[in-house]
Design a protein around this motif. Structure first.
Motif, PDB file in Angstrom:
ATOM      1  N   ALA A 183       0.844  -1.198   0.000  1.00 23.99           N
ATOM      2  CA  ALA A 183       0.000   0.000   0.000  1.00 23.99           C
ATOM      3  C   ALA A 183       0.875   1.243   0.000  1.00 23.99           C
ATOM      4  CB  ALA A 183      -0.922  -0.008   1.204  1.00 23.99           C
ATOM      5  N   GLY A 184       0.574   2.162  -0.907  1.00 21.31           N
ATOM      6  CA  GLY A 184       1.295   3.424  -0.978  1.00 21.31           C
ATOM      7  C   GLY A 184       0.680   4.471  -0.061  1.00 21.31           C
ATOM      8  N   PRO A 185       1.150   5.716  -0.150  1.00 24.49           N
ATOM      9  CA  PRO A 185       0.689   6.784   0.748  1.00 24.49           C
ATOM     10  C   PRO A 185      -0.819   7.034   0.688  1.00 24.49           C
ATOM     11  CG  PRO A 185       2.631   7.482  -0.481  1.00 24.49           C
ATOM     12  CD  PRO A 185       2.215   6.168  -1.057  1.00 24.49           C
ATOM     13  N   CYS A 186      -1.427   6.828  -0.475  1.00 21.43           N
ATOM     14  CA  CYS A 186      -2.873   7.064  -0.626  1.00 21.43           C
ATOM     15  C   CYS A 186      -3.672   5.774  -0.587  1.00 21.43           C
ATOM     16  CB  CYS A 186      -3.134   7.817  -1.927  1.00 21.43           C
ATOM     17  SG  CYS A 186      -2.407   9.459  -1.960  1.00 21.43           S
ATOM     18  N   GLY A 187      -3.014   4.666  -0.225  1.00 23.94           N
ATOM     19  CA  GLY A 187      -3.707   3.391  -0.138  1.00 23.94           C
ATOM     20  C   GLY A 187      -3.673   2.567  -1.401  1.00 23.94           C
ATOM     21  N   ALA A 188      -3.240   3.157  -2.526  1.00 25.62           N
ATOM     22  CA  ALA A 188      -3.157   2.406  -3.777  1.00 25.62           C
ATOM     23  C   ALA A 188      -2.004   1.410  -3.709  1.00 25.62           C
ATOM     24  CB  ALA A 188      -2.951   3.357  -4.949  1.00 25.62           C
ATOM     25  N   LEU A 189      -2.173   0.249  -4.329  1.00 26.00           N
ATOM     26  CA  LEU A 189      -1.115  -0.747  -4.343  1.00 26.00           C
ATOM     27  C   LEU A 189      -0.036  -0.356  -5.347  1.00 26.00           C
ATOM     28  CD1 LEU A 189      -3.212  -4.043  -4.172  1.00 26.00           C
ATOM     29  CD2 LEU A 189      -1.876  -2.975  -2.345  1.00 26.00           C
ATOM     30  N   GLU A 190       1.223  -0.518  -4.940  1.00 26.46           N
ATOM     31  CA  GLU A 190       2.343  -0.153  -5.795  1.00 26.46           C
ATOM     32  C   GLU A 190       3.548  -1.038  -5.472  1.00 26.46           C
ATOM     33  OE1 GLU A 190       4.171   3.615  -3.314  1.00 26.46           O
ATOM     34  OE2 GLU A 190       2.423   4.004  -4.585  1.00 26.46           O
ATOM     35  N   PRO A 191       4.504  -1.131  -6.402  1.00 29.29           N
ATOM     36  CA  PRO A 191       5.701  -1.933  -6.124  1.00 29.29           C
ATOM     37  C   PRO A 191       6.493  -1.343  -4.958  1.00 29.29           C
ATOM     38  CG  PRO A 191       5.494  -1.464  -8.479  1.00 29.29           C
ATOM     39  CD  PRO A 191       4.504  -0.593  -7.776  1.00 29.29           C
ATOM     40  N   PRO A 192       7.205  -2.183  -4.213  1.00 28.96           N
ATOM     41  CA  PRO A 192       7.985  -1.682  -3.081  1.00 28.96           C
ATOM     42  C   PRO A 192       9.186  -0.855  -3.547  1.00 28.96           C
ATOM     43  CG  PRO A 192       8.439  -4.002  -3.443  1.00 28.96           C
ATOM     44  CD  PRO A 192       7.316  -3.643  -4.367  1.00 28.96           C
ATOM     45  N   ALA A 193       9.798  -0.162  -2.603  1.00 26.67           N
ATOM     46  CA  ALA A 193      10.937   0.707  -2.915  1.00 26.67           C
ATOM     47  C   ALA A 193      12.121  -0.062  -3.482  1.00 26.67           C
ATOM     48  CB  ALA A 193      11.350   1.478  -1.663  1.00 26.67           C
ATOM     49  N   THR A 194      12.174  -1.366  -3.232  1.00 29.55           N
ATOM     50  CA  THR A 194      13.282  -2.180  -3.749  1.00 29.55           C
ATOM     51  C   THR A 194      13.144  -2.474  -5.247  1.00 29.55           C
ATOM     52  OG1 THR A 194      12.053  -4.134  -3.018  1.00 29.55           O
ATOM     53  CG2 THR A 194      13.764  -3.294  -1.534  1.00 29.55           C
ATOM     54  N   ALA A 195      11.971  -2.228  -5.820  1.00 33.70           N
ATOM     55  CA  ALA A 195      11.767  -2.481  -7.251  1.00 33.70           C
ATOM     56  C   ALA A 195      12.524  -1.432  -8.070  1.00 33.70           C
ATOM     57  CB  ALA A 195      10.284  -2.455  -7.591  1.00 33.70           C
ATOM     58  N   GLN A 196      12.938  -1.812  -9.262  1.00 35.88           N
ATOM     59  CA  GLN A 196      13.715  -0.928 -10.128  1.00 35.88           C
ATOM     60  C   GLN A 196      12.877   0.249 -10.614  1.00 35.88           C
ATOM     61  OE1 GLN A 196      14.841  -2.714 -13.830  1.00 35.88           O
ATOM     62  NE2 GLN A 196      16.163  -1.030 -14.455  1.00 35.88           N
ATOM     63  N   ALA A 197      13.425   1.459 -10.486  1.00 29.96           N
ATOM     64  CA  ALA A 197      12.782   2.647 -11.050  1.00 29.96           C
ATOM     65  C   ALA A 197      12.981   2.645 -12.562  1.00 29.96           C
ATOM     66  CB  ALA A 197      13.372   3.907 -10.444  1.00 29.96           C
ATOM     67  N   VAL A 198      11.926   2.959 -13.308  1.00 27.59           N
ATOM     68  CA  VAL A 198      11.988   2.941 -14.765  1.00 27.59           C
ATOM     69  C   VAL A 198      11.301   4.184 -15.328  1.00 27.59           C
ATOM     70  CG1 VAL A 198      12.085   0.420 -14.948  1.00 27.59           C
ATOM     71  CG2 VAL A 198       9.861   1.577 -14.945  1.00 27.59           C
ATOM     72  N   VAL A 199      11.612   4.479 -16.587  1.00 26.07           N
ATOM     73  CA  VAL A 199      10.919   5.533 -17.330  1.00 26.07           C
ATOM     74  C   VAL A 199      10.109   4.845 -18.424  1.00 26.07           C
ATOM     75  CG1 VAL A 199      11.159   7.569 -18.782  1.00 26.07           C
ATOM     76  CG2 VAL A 199      12.738   7.211 -16.860  1.00 26.07           C
ATOM     77  N   PRO A 200       8.786   5.006 -18.429  1.00 28.95           N
ATOM     78  CA  PRO A 200       7.972   4.265 -19.394  1.00 28.95           C
ATOM     79  C   PRO A 200       8.067   4.828 -20.807  1.00 28.95           C
ATOM     80  CG  PRO A 200       6.596   5.719 -18.077  1.00 28.95           C
ATOM     81  CD  PRO A 200       7.980   5.811 -17.504  1.00 28.95           C
ATOM     82  N   ASP A 201       7.877   3.940 -21.771  1.00 30.57           N
ATOM     83  CA  ASP A 201       7.726   4.333 -23.170  1.00 30.57           C
ATOM     84  C   ASP A 201       6.250   4.557 -23.515  1.00 30.57           C
ATOM     85  OD1 ASP A 201      10.575   3.826 -24.156  1.00 30.57           O
ATOM     86  OD2 ASP A 201      10.067   1.904 -23.234  1.00 30.57           O
ATOM     87  N   HIS A 202       5.378   3.849 -22.797  1.00 30.46           N
ATOM     88  CA  HIS A 202       3.926   3.958 -22.981  1.00 30.46           C
ATOM     89  C   HIS A 202       3.295   4.071 -21.600  1.00 30.46           C
ATOM     90  CE1 HIS A 202       4.163   2.355 -27.171  1.00 30.46           C
ATOM     91  NE2 HIS A 202       5.169   1.673 -26.667  1.00 30.46           N
ATOM     92  N   VAL A 203       2.231   4.872 -21.496  1.00 31.10           N
ATOM     93  CA  VAL A 203       1.505   5.008 -20.232  1.00 31.10           C
ATOM     94  C   VAL A 203       0.028   4.716 -20.478  1.00 31.10           C
ATOM     95  CG1 VAL A 203       0.879   6.521 -18.315  1.00 31.10           C
ATOM     96  CG2 VAL A 203       3.132   6.744 -19.378  1.00 31.10           C
ATOM     97  N   LEU A 204      -0.509   3.725 -19.760  1.00 31.70           N
ATOM     98  CA  LEU A 204      -1.938   3.453 -19.747  1.00 31.70           C
ATOM     99  C   LEU A 204      -2.563   4.350 -18.694  1.00 31.70           C
ATOM    100  CD1 LEU A 204      -1.877  -0.471 -19.817  1.00 31.70           C
ATOM    101  CD2 LEU A 204      -1.855   1.126 -21.757  1.00 31.70           C
TER     102      LEU A 204
END
Length: 199
Positions: free
Chosen positions: A97-118
């Motif tokens: 759970a993130g700051p607003c309650g939404a589920l998100e990958p943990p801080a240990t996951a790799q940060a990326v820059v997307p090519d496409h955004v849904l």
């Protein structure tokens, strides 16, 4: 109607449609949405989202994209008022759970820059106008990605057909979408309705 009234109307419309048809609609939009992607992803990153109640579930599309060789990511909220970050994710990975309650990958996951955004939304029009929840996260994020240089990030809104409106009030900071996929077809915003369900 102003944005507050539109949000109230479209939340109710979306909630009702999702309860009755949400699962089938999420599957039905996949072939239309895939028209926006090359047959093989060759490692390009697609940022999806974890749906909140009432939103189009992007996971059937994300599975199809992963099967085509695309890498997946999910957004993370860094600070209220800031743009979203993105972390690599694949089906089966842990979420928290993130700051607003939404589920998100943990801080240990790799940060990326997307090519496409849904992009999730409450409402859309044929010109790519998008009405969001009102927090401005995606507007700020798309602005930041556009200003980061390099290859332009492609955007695809995911919606139910009932979320289309004739025209949305747009402000200078509002970012238009390139395309919107629904269970009835695909809108290439600024061009024409490409698939089933035209007019």
């Amino acid at each position: 109607m102003d944005k507050t009234g539109l949000r109230r109307l479209l939340r109710a419309r979306r909630r009702t449609f999702c309860a009755d048809h949400g699962e089938a609609a999420a599957r039905a939009l996949v072939p239309f949405a895939l028209e926006r992607f090359a047959p093989q992803g060759a490692g390009a990153v697609v940022a999806g989202y974890w749906p909140i109640p009432g939103e189009v579930d992007p996971r059937p599309l994300m599975r199809a994209l992963e099967d085509r060789g695309y890498r997946l990511a999910l957004p993370v909220i860094r600070d209220p008022g800031s743009s979203l970050g993105f972390r690599a994710w694949t089906f089966g990975d842990i979420l928290e759970a993130g700051p607003c309650g939404a589920l998100e990958p943990p801080a240990t996951a790799q940060a990326v820059v997307p090519d496409h955004v849904l992009v999730p939304l409450l409402g859309f029009d044929r010109t790519g106008g998008r009405l969001g929840q009102g927090g401005g996260y995606y507007d700020r994020t798309l602005e930041a990605l556009a200003g980061a240089g390099g290859q332009e990030v492609r955007t695809l809104g995911l919606a139910f057909s009932c979320q289309q409106v004739e025209g949305l009030p747009m402000e200078p900071h509002d970012r238009r979408l390139e395309a919107v996929a629904t269970e009835c077809g695909l809108f290439d915003c600024g061009e024409t309705f490409l698939k089933a369900g035209a007019e």
